[in-house]
Design a protein around this motif. Structure first.
Motif, PDB file in Angstrom:
ATOM      1  N   GLU A   1       0.835  -1.210   0.000  1.00  0.00           N
ATOM      2  CA  GLU A   1       0.000   0.000   0.000  1.00  0.00           C
ATOM      3  C   GLU A   1       0.868   1.258   0.000  1.00  0.00           C
ATOM      4  OE1 GLU A   1      -3.267   2.214   2.863  1.00  0.00           O
ATOM      5  OE2 GLU A   1      -2.994   0.047   3.066  1.00  0.00           O
ATOM      6  N   LEU A   2       1.898   1.274   0.845  1.00  0.00           N
ATOM      7  CA  LEU A   2       2.748   2.450   0.961  1.00  0.00           C
ATOM      8  C   LEU A   2       3.499   2.736  -0.331  1.00  0.00           C
ATOM      9  CD1 LEU A   2       3.947   4.783   2.573  1.00  0.00           C
ATOM     10  CD2 LEU A   2       5.607   3.154   3.553  1.00  0.00           C
ATOM     11  N   VAL A   3       4.026   1.700  -0.990  1.00  0.00           N
ATOM     12  CA  VAL A   3       4.807   1.954  -2.205  1.00  0.00           C
ATOM     13  C   VAL A   3       3.928   2.520  -3.318  1.00  0.00           C
ATOM     14  CG1 VAL A   3       4.768  -0.289  -3.413  1.00  0.00           C
ATOM     15  CG2 VAL A   3       6.842   1.120  -3.446  1.00  0.00           C
ATOM     16  N   HIS A   4       2.674   2.133  -3.369  1.00  0.00           N
ATOM     17  CA  HIS A   4       1.752   2.734  -4.348  1.00  0.00           C
ATOM     18  C   HIS A   4       1.517   4.214  -4.015  1.00  0.00           C
ATOM     19  CE1 HIS A   4       0.667  -0.578  -6.964  1.00  0.00           C
ATOM     20  NE2 HIS A   4       0.605  -1.371  -5.907  1.00  0.00           N
ATOM     21  N   THR A   5       1.371   4.524  -2.742  1.00  0.00           N
ATOM     22  CA  THR A   5       1.206   5.917  -2.309  1.00  0.00           C
ATOM     23  C   THR A   5       2.456   6.721  -2.645  1.00  0.00           C
ATOM     24  OG1 THR A   5      -0.297   5.263  -0.541  1.00  0.00           O
ATOM     25  CG2 THR A   5       0.770   7.426  -0.319  1.00  0.00           C
ATOM     26  N   ILE A   6       3.620   6.149  -2.349  1.00  0.00           N
ATOM     27  CA  ILE A   6       4.885   6.831  -2.625  1.00  0.00           C
ATOM     28  C   ILE A   6       4.981   7.180  -4.107  1.00  0.00           C
ATOM     29  CG2 ILE A   6       7.401   6.528  -2.716  1.00  0.00           C
ATOM     30  CD1 ILE A   6       7.002   4.672  -0.195  1.00  0.00           C
ATOM     31  N   ARG A   7       4.715   6.210  -4.962  1.00  0.00           N
ATOM     32  CA  ARG A   7       4.833   6.446  -6.412  1.00  0.00           C
ATOM     33  C   ARG A   7       3.851   7.514  -6.859  1.00  0.00           C
ATOM     34  NH1 ARG A   7       8.484   6.651 -10.146  1.00  0.00           N
ATOM     35  NH2 ARG A   7       7.829   8.723  -9.548  1.00  0.00           N
ATOM     36  N   LYS A   8       2.636   7.446  -6.362  1.00  0.00           N
ATOM     37  CA  LYS A   8       1.599   8.400  -6.765  1.00  0.00           C
ATOM     38  C   LYS A   8       1.945   9.822  -6.323  1.00  0.00           C
ATOM     39  CE  LYS A   8      -3.261   9.336  -5.849  1.00  0.00           C
ATOM     40  NZ  LYS A   8      -4.366   9.003  -4.960  1.00  0.00           N
ATOM     41  N   GLN A   9       2.617   9.966  -5.174  1.00  0.00           N
ATOM     42  CA  GLN A   9       2.825  11.271  -4.578  1.00  0.00           C
ATOM     43  C   GLN A   9       4.262  11.779  -4.698  1.00  0.00           C
ATOM     44  OE1 GLN A   9      -0.879  10.626  -1.516  1.00  0.00           O
ATOM     45  NE2 GLN A   9       1.038  11.173  -0.593  1.00  0.00           N
ATOM     46  N   SER A  10       5.087  11.073  -5.496  1.00  0.00           N
ATOM     47  CA  SER A  10       6.492  11.472  -5.650  1.00  0.00           C
ATOM     48  C   SER A  10       6.835  11.672  -7.112  1.00  0.00           C
ATOM     49  CB  SER A  10       7.415  10.396  -5.075  1.00  0.00           C
ATOM     50  OG  SER A  10       7.139  10.157  -3.727  1.00  0.00           O
ATOM     51  N   ARG A  11       7.589  12.720  -7.367  1.00  0.00           N
ATOM     52  CA  ARG A  11       8.040  13.007  -8.729  1.00  0.00           C
ATOM     53  C   ARG A  11       9.148  12.037  -9.149  1.00  0.00           C
ATOM     54  NH1 ARG A  11      11.852  16.591 -10.620  1.00  0.00           N
ATOM     55  NH2 ARG A  11      12.158  17.480  -8.550  1.00  0.00           N
ATOM     56  N   ILE A  12      10.118  11.793  -8.272  1.00  0.00           N
ATOM     57  CA  ILE A  12      11.241  10.895  -8.557  1.00  0.00           C
ATOM     58  C   ILE A  12      11.304   9.844  -7.465  1.00  0.00           C
ATOM     59  CG2 ILE A  12      13.752  10.709  -8.797  1.00  0.00           C
ATOM     60  CD1 ILE A  12      13.754  13.689  -9.620  1.00  0.00           C
ATOM     61  N   LEU A  13      11.372   8.575  -7.878  1.00  0.00           N
ATOM     62  CA  LEU A  13      11.484   7.471  -6.929  1.00  0.00           C
ATOM     63  C   LEU A  13      12.799   6.742  -7.195  1.00  0.00           C
ATOM     64  CD1 LEU A  13       8.688   5.038  -5.899  1.00  0.00           C
ATOM     65  CD2 LEU A  13      11.002   4.249  -6.231  1.00  0.00           C
ATOM     66  N   VAL A  14      13.598   6.574  -6.152  1.00  0.00           N
ATOM     67  CA  VAL A  14      14.881   5.873  -6.239  1.00  0.00           C
ATOM     68  C   VAL A  14      14.806   4.611  -5.400  1.00  0.00           C
ATOM     69  CG1 VAL A  14      17.355   5.971  -5.704  1.00  0.00           C
ATOM     70  CG2 VAL A  14      16.180   8.019  -6.556  1.00  0.00           C
ATOM     71  N   SER A  15      15.130   3.456  -6.009  1.00  0.00           N
ATOM     72  CA  SER A  15      15.315   2.226  -5.244  1.00  0.00           C
ATOM     73  C   SER A  15      16.703   2.286  -4.642  1.00  0.00           C
ATOM     74  CB  SER A  15      15.189   0.990  -6.152  1.00  0.00           C
ATOM     75  OG  SER A  15      13.855   0.685  -6.400  1.00  0.00           O
ATOM     76  N   LEU A  16      16.769   2.331  -3.328  1.00  0.00           N
ATOM     77  CA  LEU A  16      18.016   2.519  -2.609  1.00  0.00           C
ATOM     78  C   LEU A  16      18.438   1.213  -1.949  1.00  0.00           C
ATOM     79  CD1 LEU A  16      20.160   4.535  -1.496  1.00  0.00           C
ATOM     80  CD2 LEU A  16      18.633   4.881   0.452  1.00  0.00           C
ATOM     81  N   GLY A  17      19.508   0.611  -2.469  1.00  0.00           N
ATOM     82  CA  GLY A  17      20.045  -0.598  -1.872  1.00  0.00           C
ATOM     83  C   GLY A  17      19.539  -1.864  -2.528  1.00  0.00           C
ATOM     84  N   ASP A  18      20.270  -2.950  -2.262  1.00  0.00           N
ATOM     85  CA  ASP A  18      19.992  -4.218  -2.926  1.00  0.00           C
ATOM     86  C   ASP A  18      18.607  -4.791  -2.624  1.00  0.00           C
ATOM     87  OD1 ASP A  18      22.466  -4.092  -4.126  1.00  0.00           O
ATOM     88  OD2 ASP A  18      23.394  -5.641  -2.873  1.00  0.00           O
ATOM     89  N   CYS A  19      18.078  -4.602  -1.428  1.00  0.00           N
ATOM     90  CA  CYS A  19      16.736  -5.125  -1.138  1.00  0.00           C
ATOM     91  C   CYS A  19      15.686  -4.447  -2.016  1.00  0.00           C
ATOM     92  CB  CYS A  19      16.394  -4.967   0.339  1.00  0.00           C
ATOM     93  SG  CYS A  19      17.326  -6.077   1.407  1.00  0.00           S
ATOM     94  N   ALA A  20      15.784  -3.131  -2.169  1.00  0.00           N
ATOM     95  CA  ALA A  20      14.839  -2.403  -3.017  1.00  0.00           C
ATOM     96  C   ALA A  20      15.051  -2.729  -4.490  1.00  0.00           C
ATOM     97  CB  ALA A  20      14.969  -0.899  -2.793  1.00  0.00           C
ATOM     98  N   VAL A  21      16.306  -2.989  -4.867  1.00  0.00           N
ATOM     99  CA  VAL A  21      16.642  -3.230  -6.276  1.00  0.00           C
ATOM    100  C   VAL A  21      16.372  -4.676  -6.700  1.00  0.00           C
ATOM    101  CG1 VAL A  21      18.538  -3.232  -7.965  1.00  0.00           C
ATOM    102  CG2 VAL A  21      18.322  -1.344  -6.336  1.00  0.00           C
ATOM    103  N   THR A  22      16.674  -5.650  -5.821  1.00  0.00           N
ATOM    104  CA  THR A  22      16.568  -7.067  -6.221  1.00  0.00           C
ATOM    105  C   THR A  22      15.729  -7.925  -5.274  1.00  0.00           C
ATOM    106  OG1 THR A  22      18.513  -7.801  -4.979  1.00  0.00           O
ATOM    107  CG2 THR A  22      18.885  -6.969  -7.236  1.00  0.00           C
ATOM    108  N   GLY A  23      15.401  -7.435  -4.106  1.00  0.00           N
ATOM    109  CA  GLY A  23      14.761  -8.255  -3.071  1.00  0.00           C
ATOM    110  C   GLY A  23      15.772  -8.729  -2.042  1.00  0.00           C
ATOM    111  N   ASN A  24      16.978  -9.062  -2.505  1.00  0.00           N
ATOM    112  CA  ASN A  24      18.144  -9.405  -1.687  1.00  0.00           C
ATOM    113  C   ASN A  24      17.801 -10.281  -0.486  1.00  0.00           C
ATOM    114  OD1 ASN A  24      20.957  -9.275  -1.415  1.00  0.00           O
ATOM    115  ND2 ASN A  24      20.867  -7.559  -0.010  1.00  0.00           N
TER     116      ASN A  24
END
Length: 183
Positions: free
Chosen positions: A70-93
């Motif tokens: 739910e939060l990541v959908h809110t973040i995308r909707k309400q943010s101009r630029i979204l950065v995946s920071l770190g291996d967990c965000a980028v690959t699941g790690n």
């Protein structure tokens, strides 16, 4: 005329918070950064509701439960630029290491009932204990991501290079072994 400050959010989903520790390792440069940004959401600031009108969101961690989803959908909707920071965000790690165990319910059964809690109870409290997703996924599997910064965690100099580029309106340099290194 002075440019308005960039509205910055940092988010901690399913991960260890190491990326936020690396962000804090920017040390004195954080003072310089504060001259250019307003931190509007972060576990560091302990804000509870993700605001509208965010210019830049740094998202650490994978999507592991219903609250993250739910939060990541809110973040995308309400943010101009979204950065995946770190291996967990980028690959699941590391967070995604539970995926080979299968769906969440049988895994929780094994952990809490078969081998854990003497009461044989799986923690469940709506609104308090998030419901695990059957599969942990990286951020880009759920919403579009503008930039990726791998690393476990990415070192402070790489985070600084990304932030400086974005503050200057440039595309961050995501080339070369130093900027694309995982782990």
């Amino acid at each position: 005329m002075m440019n308005p400050k960039l509205r910055l959010a940092t988010v901690w989903l399913g991960g260890c918070s190491g990326c936020h520790m690396s962000l804090l390792d920017l040390d004195e440069w954080l003072i310089d950064l504060a001259a250019h940004v307003d931190l509007v959401y972060s576990p560091i600031a302990d804000t509870k509701i993700f605001p509208a009108g965010v210019d830049l969101a740094l998202v650490e961690g994978a999507i592991a439960n219903d609250e993250h989803l739910e939060l990541v959908h809110t973040i995308r909707k309400q943010s101009r630029i979204l950065v995946s920071l770190g291996d967990c965000a980028v690959t699941g790690n590391v967070t995604a290491l539970r995926n080979p165990l299968g769906a969440a319910a049988p895994t929780l059964q094994q952990i809490y009932v078969d081998h854990g809690d003497p009461r044989g109870i799986i923690p469940a409290e709506p609104g308090i204990v998030p419901v695990l997703l059957d599969t942990v996924v990286p951020v880009h599997a759920v919403v579009p991501v503008d930039h990726f910064l791998p690393g476990c965690p990415p070192p402070a100099p790489r985070i600084r290079a990304l932030l400086e580029a974005l503050l200057e309106g440039r595309t961050p340099d995501a080339q070369g072994p130093e900027m694309l290194r995982f782990g």
